[in-house]
Motif scaffolding. Structure first.
Motif, PDB file in Angstrom:
ATOM      1  N   VAL A  93      -9.240   2.682  -5.327  1.00 20.31           N
ATOM      2  CA  VAL A  93      -8.084   1.424  -5.430  1.00 20.31           C
ATOM      3  C   VAL A  93      -8.261   0.446  -6.054  1.00 20.31           C
ATOM      4  O   VAL A  93      -9.556   0.053  -6.388  1.00 20.31           O
ATOM      5  CB  VAL A  93      -7.414   1.132  -3.860  1.00 20.31           C
ATOM      6  N   ILE A  94      -7.418  -0.302  -6.742  1.00 21.83           N
ATOM      7  CA  ILE A  94      -7.656  -1.698  -7.433  1.00 21.83           C
ATOM      8  C   ILE A  94      -7.883  -2.768  -6.891  1.00 21.83           C
ATOM      9  O   ILE A  94      -8.753  -3.462  -7.135  1.00 21.83           O
ATOM     10  CB  ILE A  94      -6.548  -1.791  -8.390  1.00 21.83           C
ATOM     11  N   CYS A  95      -7.485  -2.708  -5.514  1.00 22.37           N
ATOM     12  CA  CYS A  95      -7.904  -3.766  -4.707  1.00 22.37           C
ATOM     13  C   CYS A  95      -7.522  -3.521  -3.254  1.00 22.37           C
ATOM     14  O   CYS A  95      -6.595  -2.512  -2.854  1.00 22.37           O
ATOM     15  CB  CYS A  95      -7.039  -5.182  -4.771  1.00 22.37           C
ATOM     16  N   PRO A  96      -8.176  -4.070  -1.983  1.00 18.39           N
ATOM     17  CA  PRO A  96      -8.238  -3.607  -0.706  1.00 18.39           C
ATOM     18  C   PRO A  96      -6.622  -3.754  -0.274  1.00 18.39           C
ATOM     19  O   PRO A  96      -5.982  -4.560  -0.667  1.00 18.39           O
ATOM     20  CB  PRO A  96      -9.233  -4.526  -0.089  1.00 18.39           C
ATOM     21  N   PRO A  97      -6.085  -2.843   0.412  1.00 20.49           N
ATOM     22  CA  PRO A  97      -4.755  -3.080   0.925  1.00 20.49           C
ATOM     23  C   PRO A  97      -4.509  -4.393   1.634  1.00 20.49           C
ATOM     24  O   PRO A  97      -3.424  -4.788   1.698  1.00 20.49           O
ATOM     25  CB  PRO A  97      -4.609  -2.044   1.979  1.00 20.49           C
ATOM     26  N   GLU A  98      -5.632  -4.776   2.311  1.00 20.21           N
ATOM     27  CA  GLU A  98      -5.470  -6.252   3.038  1.00 20.21           C
ATOM     28  C   GLU A  98      -4.962  -7.288   1.810  1.00 20.21           C
ATOM     29  O   GLU A  98      -4.206  -8.147   2.228  1.00 20.21           O
ATOM     30  CB  GLU A  98      -6.735  -6.593   3.681  1.00 20.21           C
ATOM     31  N   ARG A  99      -5.733  -7.208   0.826  1.00 24.02           N
ATOM     32  CA  ARG A  99      -5.611  -8.293  -0.305  1.00 24.02           C
ATOM     33  C   ARG A  99      -4.346  -8.076  -0.855  1.00 24.02           C
ATOM     34  O   ARG A  99      -3.668  -8.918  -1.119  1.00 24.02           O
ATOM     35  CB  ARG A  99      -6.785  -8.271  -1.248  1.00 24.02           C
ATOM     36  N   CYS A 100      -3.909  -6.687  -1.107  1.00 26.89           N
ATOM     37  CA  CYS A 100      -2.614  -6.513  -1.772  1.00 26.89           C
ATOM     38  C   CYS A 100      -1.584  -6.928  -0.721  1.00 26.89           C
ATOM     39  O   CYS A 100      -0.530  -7.561  -1.365  1.00 26.89           O
ATOM     40  CB  CYS A 100      -2.434  -4.964  -1.817  1.00 26.89           C
TER      41      CYS A 100
END
Length: 303
Positions: free
Chosen positions: A222-229
């Motif tokens: 993933v490009i960024c964690p789901p939490e950050r997204c």
């Protein structure tokens, strides 16, 4: 085969694992064949139902499971005579990035990968698998050695991201990762890259460019964690499950998109349930890769 490492790690159970965990506990204590068969059937049905209904967010949790086997757990099971090589020949050594040379069924292989750590002390020492630029430069040094001597490279991706600290930035984090990407595309020796659990952002890409990309069934990329997204898109971290679905981070999604080449099966319930079985799955993939190398399947012209 190398001796397996042993760590005193407390077993942790995720909420959605509770039912299968209890069935396994009951199975271990069963005293009659009739009771054992009934429990085995119930466990198999529960595992099948879970595999059919698993959500992207549950895969995220499995990828981050504290009992999930790490890079060195696989190295110790799969490779013989592993010799670790240290330092980037510039600034220092980064223990989050483990590099070296080993033998797989008698064949020499160069190895690089992120080690998250298992015990608390090891996690701190390895910075939870978040490499500094020294780590990426060390990996590139291993790549160049492999190219010089004509041996294939196997990389293990297991990181939430590259280290985001000021020190890493001042030492050239961005340029180190960019250099790895550029050099990997032109390297004249084959690379097999394996997404073990969590492949996050440029920290993963720094060692994930290869001729063949394999990914474990419950790993994420993933490009960024789901939490950050969720924080960026909806300003609400509680929408992380929605973000996990939207990001298409699971192995089946990435295979359909052509980002990876193959999915490596895991043990029933996740890799942490049977590391030996999962290591065997990985061994078979490495064997196929090396066989392809002998046949000239991966050459500079085909990149």
């Amino acid at each position: 085969m190398s001796k397996k490492r042993s760590h005193a790690v407390t077993e942790q159970v995720l909420p959605f694992e509770q039912k299968t965990y209890e069935l396994r506990q009951q199975l271990a204590k069963s005293e009659t064949d009739e009771e054992r068969h009934a429990l085995e059937k119930a466990l198999a049905e529960e595992l099948q139902a879970f595999e059919q209904n698993i959500t992207p967010w549950q895969r995220v949790q499995l990828a981050r499971h504290p009992n999930r086997p790490r890079m060195m757990d696989f190295v110790s099971r799969i490779f013989d005579d592993f010799v670790e090589l240290h330092g980037d020949r510039g600034l220092g050594d980064d223990q989050a990035m483990v590099c070296g040379i080993g033998r797989f069924r008698g064949e020499t292989v160069f190895i690089a990968g992120q080690q998250k750590g298992v015990t608390t002390d090891e996690k701190v020492r390895c910075n939870f698998g978040m490499a500094h630029p020294e780590g990426y430069r060390k990996a590139l040094r291993i790549y160049k050695l492999a190219e010089r001597f004509g041996y294939p490279v196997v990389t293990f991706v297991d990181t939430p991201a590259a280290h985001p600290g000021i020190e890493a930035e001042s030492h050239g984090q961005g340029s180190a990762i960019a250099r790895n990407l550029l050099e990997s595309f032109g390297l004249k020796t084959p690379i097999l890259s394996i997404i073990l659990s969590e492949g996050g952002s440029g920290g993963a890409l720094g060692i994930a460019v290869g001729d063949r990309i394999a990914m474990f069934a419950n790993a994420i990329y993933v490009i960024c964690p789901p939490e950050r997204c969720a924080e960026i898109l909806w300003r609400d971290v509680e929408k992380k499950e929605m973000a996990a679905s939207a990001l298409k981070i699971s192995a089946p999604d990435l295979l359909n998109l052509g980002v990876i080449d193959t999915i490596l099966p895991e043990a029933d319930g996740g890799a942490h349930r049977n590391p030996d079985k999962v290591a065997q799955s990985l061994s078979e993939e490495i064997a196929l890769f090396l066989e392809g190398c002998k046949k000239g399947q991966w050459t500079l012209e085909k990149r």
